[in-house]
Write a protein that holds these residues in place. Structure first.
Motif, mmCIF file in Angstrom:
data_model
loop_
_atom_site.group_PDB
_atom_site.id
_atom_site.type_symbol
_atom_site.label_atom_id
_atom_site.label_comp_id
_atom_site.label_asym_id
_atom_site.label_seq_id
_atom_site.Cartn_x
_atom_site.Cartn_y
_atom_site.Cartn_z
ATOM 1 N N UNK A 39 1.006 -1.070 -0.004
ATOM 2 C CA UNK A 39 -0.036 -0.006 -0.041
ATOM 3 C C UNK A 39 0.811 1.390 0.075
ATOM 4 N N UNK A 40 1.869 1.371 0.854
ATOM 5 C CA UNK A 40 2.785 2.284 0.906
ATOM 6 C C UNK A 40 3.809 2.667 -0.536
ATOM 7 N N UNK A 41 3.980 1.712 -1.088
ATOM 8 C CA UNK A 41 4.554 1.582 -2.540
ATOM 9 C C UNK A 41 3.538 2.044 -3.447
ATOM 10 N N UNK A 42 2.286 1.773 -3.436
ATOM 11 C CA UNK A 42 1.395 2.467 -4.365
ATOM 12 C C UNK A 42 1.150 3.925 -4.186
ATOM 13 N N UNK A 43 1.138 4.217 -2.682
ATOM 14 C CA UNK A 43 1.005 5.819 -2.565
ATOM 15 C C UNK A 43 2.398 6.562 -2.988
ATOM 16 N N UNK A 44 3.564 5.981 -2.885
ATOM 17 C CA UNK A 44 4.696 6.580 -3.424
ATOM 18 C C UNK A 44 4.638 6.483 -4.715
ATOM 19 N N UNK A 45 4.261 5.704 -5.798
ATOM 20 C CA UNK A 45 4.088 5.648 -7.074
ATOM 21 C C UNK A 45 3.268 6.741 -7.264
ATOM 22 N N UNK A 46 2.032 7.092 -6.848
ATOM 23 C CA UNK A 46 1.197 8.090 -6.988
ATOM 24 C C UNK A 46 1.606 9.340 -6.731
ATOM 25 N N UNK A 47 2.371 9.606 -5.609
ATOM 26 C CA UNK A 47 3.284 10.754 -5.283
ATOM 27 C C UNK A 47 4.153 11.037 -6.421
ATOM 28 N N UNK A 48 4.865 10.129 -6.920
ATOM 29 C CA UNK A 48 5.968 10.557 -8.037
ATOM 30 C C UNK A 48 5.226 10.680 -9.301
ATOM 31 N N UNK A 49 3.967 10.169 -9.744
ATOM 32 C CA UNK A 49 3.285 10.893 -10.973
ATOM 33 C C UNK A 49 2.907 12.304 -10.567
ATOM 34 N N UNK A 50 2.362 12.727 -9.224
ATOM 35 C CA UNK A 50 1.971 13.860 -8.835
ATOM 36 C C UNK A 50 3.167 14.816 -9.255
ATOM 37 N N UNK A 51 4.482 14.493 -8.706
ATOM 38 C CA UNK A 51 5.689 15.348 -8.817
ATOM 39 C C UNK A 51 5.917 15.749 -10.469
ATOM 40 N N UNK A 52 5.604 14.510 -11.073
ATOM 41 C CA UNK A 52 6.076 14.821 -12.510
ATOM 42 C C UNK A 52 5.073 15.567 -13.228
ATOM 43 N N UNK A 53 3.792 15.730 -12.862
ATOM 44 C CA UNK A 53 2.945 16.553 -13.323
ATOM 45 C C UNK A 53 3.213 18.138 -13.095
ATOM 46 N N UNK A 54 3.545 18.169 -11.714
ATOM 47 C CA UNK A 54 3.901 19.523 -11.192
ATOM 48 C C UNK A 54 4.991 19.955 -11.921
ATOM 49 N N UNK A 55 6.088 19.192 -12.039
ATOM 50 C CA UNK A 55 7.356 19.846 -12.836
ATOM 51 C C UNK A 55 6.827 20.092 -14.286
ATOM 52 N N UNK A 56 6.140 19.164 -14.872
ATOM 53 C CA UNK A 56 5.649 19.559 -16.387
ATOM 54 C C UNK A 56 4.997 21.052 -16.265
ATOM 55 N N UNK A 57 4.131 21.130 -15.178
ATOM 56 C CA UNK A 57 3.062 22.255 -15.361
ATOM 57 C C UNK A 57 3.955 23.557 -15.087
ATOM 58 N N UNK A 58 5.092 23.385 -14.124
ATOM 59 C CA UNK A 58 6.053 24.452 -13.795
ATOM 60 C C UNK A 58 6.585 25.057 -15.036
#
Length: 70
Positions: A39-58
């Motif tokens: 479950x923690x790994x799933x959350x980590x994967x989702x957070x990494x995706x979120x960080x990637x989207x944020x960097x793209x948006x910036x």
């Protein structure tokens, strides 16, 4: 009192739930992974995706922003 931020968040949550049910045939509350580490790994994967989207948006904001906004 109406809160436009909360309204958008709940709409997004509803879309995400529908997507999960469409993909997995059940909501997250029925997802029964016995392993807490998984479950923690799933959350980590989702957070990494979120960080990637944020960097793209910036990057896109910087490309379209004036010199004063960069």
């Amino acid at each position: 009192m109406k809160n436009p931020y909360w309204n958008r968040i709940t709409e997004m949550a509803d879309r995400q739930r529908a997507k999960g049910i469409s993909t997995y045939g059940q909501g997250l509350e029925q997802f029964n992974t016995p392993n807490a580490v998984q479950r923690i790994e799933y959350i980590q994967e989702e957070l990494i995706d979120a960080l990637m989207y944020l960097e793209w948006t910036k990057e896109k904001l910087k490309e379209g922003a004036s010199d004063e906004c960069k």
